[in-house]
Scaffold this active site. Structure first.
Site, mmCIF file in Angstrom:
data_model
loop_
_atom_site.group_PDB
_atom_site.id
_atom_site.type_symbol
_atom_site.label_atom_id
_atom_site.label_comp_id
_atom_site.label_asym_id
_atom_site.label_seq_id
_atom_site.Cartn_x
_atom_site.Cartn_y
_atom_site.Cartn_z
ATOM 1 N N GLY A 263 1.130 -3.229 -6.266
ATOM 2 C CA GLY A 263 1.124 -1.882 -5.693
ATOM 3 C C GLY A 263 -0.225 -1.220 -5.906
ATOM 4 O O GLY A 263 -1.188 -1.492 -5.193
ATOM 5 N N GLY A 264 -0.311 -0.375 -6.939
ATOM 6 C CA GLY A 264 -1.505 0.433 -7.190
ATOM 7 C C GLY A 264 -2.819 -0.335 -7.112
ATOM 8 O O GLY A 264 -3.757 0.103 -6.431
ATOM 9 N N GLU B 34 11.952 1.323 -4.453
ATOM 10 C CA GLU B 34 11.790 2.711 -3.986
ATOM 11 C C GLU B 34 12.719 2.979 -2.798
ATOM 12 O O GLU B 34 13.224 4.090 -2.637
ATOM 13 C CB GLU B 34 10.316 2.977 -3.644
ATOM 14 C CG GLU B 34 9.484 3.083 -4.919
ATOM 15 C CD GLU B 34 8.012 2.742 -4.766
ATOM 16 O OE1 GLU B 34 7.500 2.667 -3.638
ATOM 17 O OE2 GLU B 34 7.370 2.533 -5.818
ATOM 18 N N HIS C 208 12.888 -3.049 -1.518
ATOM 19 C CA HIS C 208 11.986 -2.529 -2.557
ATOM 20 C C HIS C 208 12.748 -1.460 -3.350
ATOM 21 O O HIS C 208 13.527 -0.689 -2.780
ATOM 22 C CB HIS C 208 10.724 -1.938 -1.917
ATOM 23 C CG HIS C 208 9.666 -1.622 -2.936
ATOM 24 N ND1 HIS C 208 9.719 -0.487 -3.714
ATOM 25 C CD2 HIS C 208 8.567 -2.303 -3.331
ATOM 26 C CE1 HIS C 208 8.679 -0.483 -4.539
ATOM 27 N NE2 HIS C 208 7.966 -1.581 -4.326
ATOM 28 N N TRP D 263 0.816 -1.220 0.000
ATOM 29 C CA TRP D 263 0.000 0.000 0.000
ATOM 30 C C TRP D 263 0.848 1.269 0.000
ATOM 31 O O TRP D 263 0.301 2.375 -0.036
ATOM 32 C CB TRP D 263 -0.965 -0.016 1.195
ATOM 33 C CG TRP D 263 -1.997 -1.113 1.105
ATOM 34 C CD1 TRP D 263 -2.281 -1.882 0.009
ATOM 35 C CD2 TRP D 263 -2.871 -1.564 2.138
ATOM 36 N NE1 TRP D 263 -3.280 -2.782 0.299
ATOM 37 C CE2 TRP D 263 -3.663 -2.605 1.607
ATOM 38 C CE3 TRP D 263 -3.068 -1.190 3.470
ATOM 39 C CZ2 TRP D 263 -4.637 -3.276 2.363
ATOM 40 C CZ3 TRP D 263 -4.028 -1.859 4.224
ATOM 41 C CH2 TRP D 263 -4.809 -2.890 3.665
ATOM 42 N N LYS D 264 2.149 1.117 0.099
ATOM 43 C CA LYS D 264 3.071 2.269 0.085
ATOM 44 C C LYS D 264 2.589 3.327 1.089
ATOM 45 O O LYS D 264 2.004 2.984 2.118
ATOM 46 C CB LYS D 264 3.204 2.832 -1.328
ATOM 47 C CG LYS D 264 3.510 1.742 -2.349
ATOM 48 C CD LYS D 264 3.977 2.264 -3.661
ATOM 49 C CE LYS D 264 4.086 1.112 -4.638
ATOM 50 N NZ LYS D 264 4.823 1.434 -5.831
ATOM 51 N N GLU E 43 10.812 -7.509 -9.328
ATOM 52 C CA GLU E 43 10.059 -6.314 -9.716
ATOM 53 C C GLU E 43 10.933 -5.445 -10.615
ATOM 54 O O GLU E 43 11.733 -4.631 -10.109
ATOM 55 C CB GLU E 43 9.686 -5.504 -8.471
ATOM 56 C CG GLU E 43 8.796 -6.251 -7.504
ATOM 57 C CD GLU E 43 8.001 -5.281 -6.652
ATOM 58 O OE1 GLU E 43 6.773 -5.282 -6.767
ATOM 59 O OE2 GLU E 43 8.604 -4.506 -5.907
ATOM 60 N N SER F 153 3.031 -3.338 -12.091
ATOM 61 C CA SER F 153 1.819 -3.071 -12.883
ATOM 62 C C SER F 153 0.953 -4.316 -13.094
ATOM 63 O O SER F 153 0.415 -4.522 -14.188
ATOM 64 C CB SER F 153 2.188 -2.414 -14.220
ATOM 65 O OG SER F 153 2.782 -1.158 -13.985
HETATM 66 C C1 PEP Z 1 5.241 -2.231 -6.066
HETATM 67 O O1 PEP Z 1 5.383 -1.089 -5.660
HETATM 68 O O2 PEP Z 1 5.763 -3.166 -5.451
HETATM 69 C C2 PEP Z 1 4.464 -2.463 -7.287
HETATM 70 C C3 PEP Z 1 4.527 -3.617 -7.855
HETATM 71 O O3 PEP Z 1 3.695 -1.387 -7.737
HETATM 72 P P1 PEP Z 1 2.658 -1.400 -8.978
HETATM 73 O O4 PEP Z 1 1.834 -2.657 -8.901
HETATM 74 O O5 PEP Z 1 1.833 -0.175 -8.782
HETATM 75 O O6 PEP Z 1 3.475 -1.359 -10.224
#
Ligand code: PEP
Length: 247
Positions: A231-232, A95, A93, A10-11, A165, A210
């Site tokens: 993520g999103g 980020e 991660h 959920w960041k 990822e 994604s």
């Molecule tokens: C994530 O941040 O681990 C991720 C996979 O984000 P998203 O699904 O939004 O690309």
């Protein structure tokens, strides 16, 4: 046979009200063959654990510090989130690596700290677009993996989760193709096998970047893709439930 896993990162999103509502919606989820994990911001871990009580949804931390305690203003130890009831923690991660300067060495220390706190680490690895275009994707992911594998034992690795990822796929709407994801997952498993033998068959390797309801099933069908880190789409109960069902 490896059990599928779908995890929601959920960041830095949500409030106590929105997180309570999201979890209430996710409690309707009935996927007995899939391990479901959510990673709320650390301020909401306790709320999430209380709210998921009785549901088959594990709660994890997005980040921890590698020390157990001390003068580290603003940081939270793995033992502290374990004390709340968190069972998993993300480490490495992209980020954290890109925006907060985490190195392979820091990630390896965090991985060990999560194990020390008797939680399951979810080790994130992945290359940037420039690295992929330069033909270095596999070398980068191998380097990130080796930094952690060199100080781990077979049982630790077998019990961990790995999330591949690709950085260029995170939050961009552009996911890796199933063929590219499978190729990297196969290579990750082969690298683990070379070091730890058959423990490699137990490691669950998630794809992240994604994932949406429209592409989840094709990615999850790949032989070495054991689920996803989302993520999103994990912030939307309907989409996350569909992704869990695809696993
Ligand atoms: C994530 O941040 O681990 C991720 C996979 O984000 P998203 O699904 O939004 O690309």
């Amino acid at each position: 046979m490896r059990r599928s896993v779908v995890a929601g990162n959920w960041k830095m999103h949500g409030s106590s009200a929105s997180i309570a509502q999201l979890l209430d919606e996710l409690k309707a989820l009935h996927v007995p063959d899939v391990d479901v994990i959510v990673f709320p911001p650390s301020t909401y871990i306790a709320l999430a654990i209380e709210r998921t009580n009785g549901a088959a949804i594990a709660v994890g931390a997005q980040n921890i510090h590698f020390e157990t305690a001390g003068a580290f203003t603003g940081e939270v130890a793995a033992e502290m989130v374990a004390d709340l009831g968190a069972t998993h923690a993300l480490v490495g991660h992209s980020e954290r690596r890109e925006l907060f300067g985490e190195t392979d060495a820091t990630v390896a220390r965090k991985f060990s700290a999560v194990r020390r706190a008797r939680m399951t680490p979810v080790l994130c690895v992945g290359e940037t677009l420039a690295e992929r275009e330069a033909g270095r994707a596999e070398a980068v992911v191998s380097r990130q993996l080796d930094a952690v594998l060199q100080s781990a034992d077979a049982a630790t690795v077998a019990g961990a989760l790995i999330a591949y990822e690709p950085v260029w796929a995170i939050g961009t709407g552009r996911s890796a193709s199933p063929a590219d994801a499978q190729e990297m997952h196969r290579s990750i498993r082969a690298r683990i096998r070379a070091r730890f033998g058959e423990a490699a068959d137990e490691v669950r390797i998630l794809y992240g970047g994604s994932i949406k309801p429209s592409n989840a099933a094709a990615l999850f069908e790949c032989a070495d893709v054991d689920g996803g880190l989302v993520g999103g789409a994990s912030l939307d109960a309907k989409q996350f439930i569909e992704i869990c069902r695809a696993a």
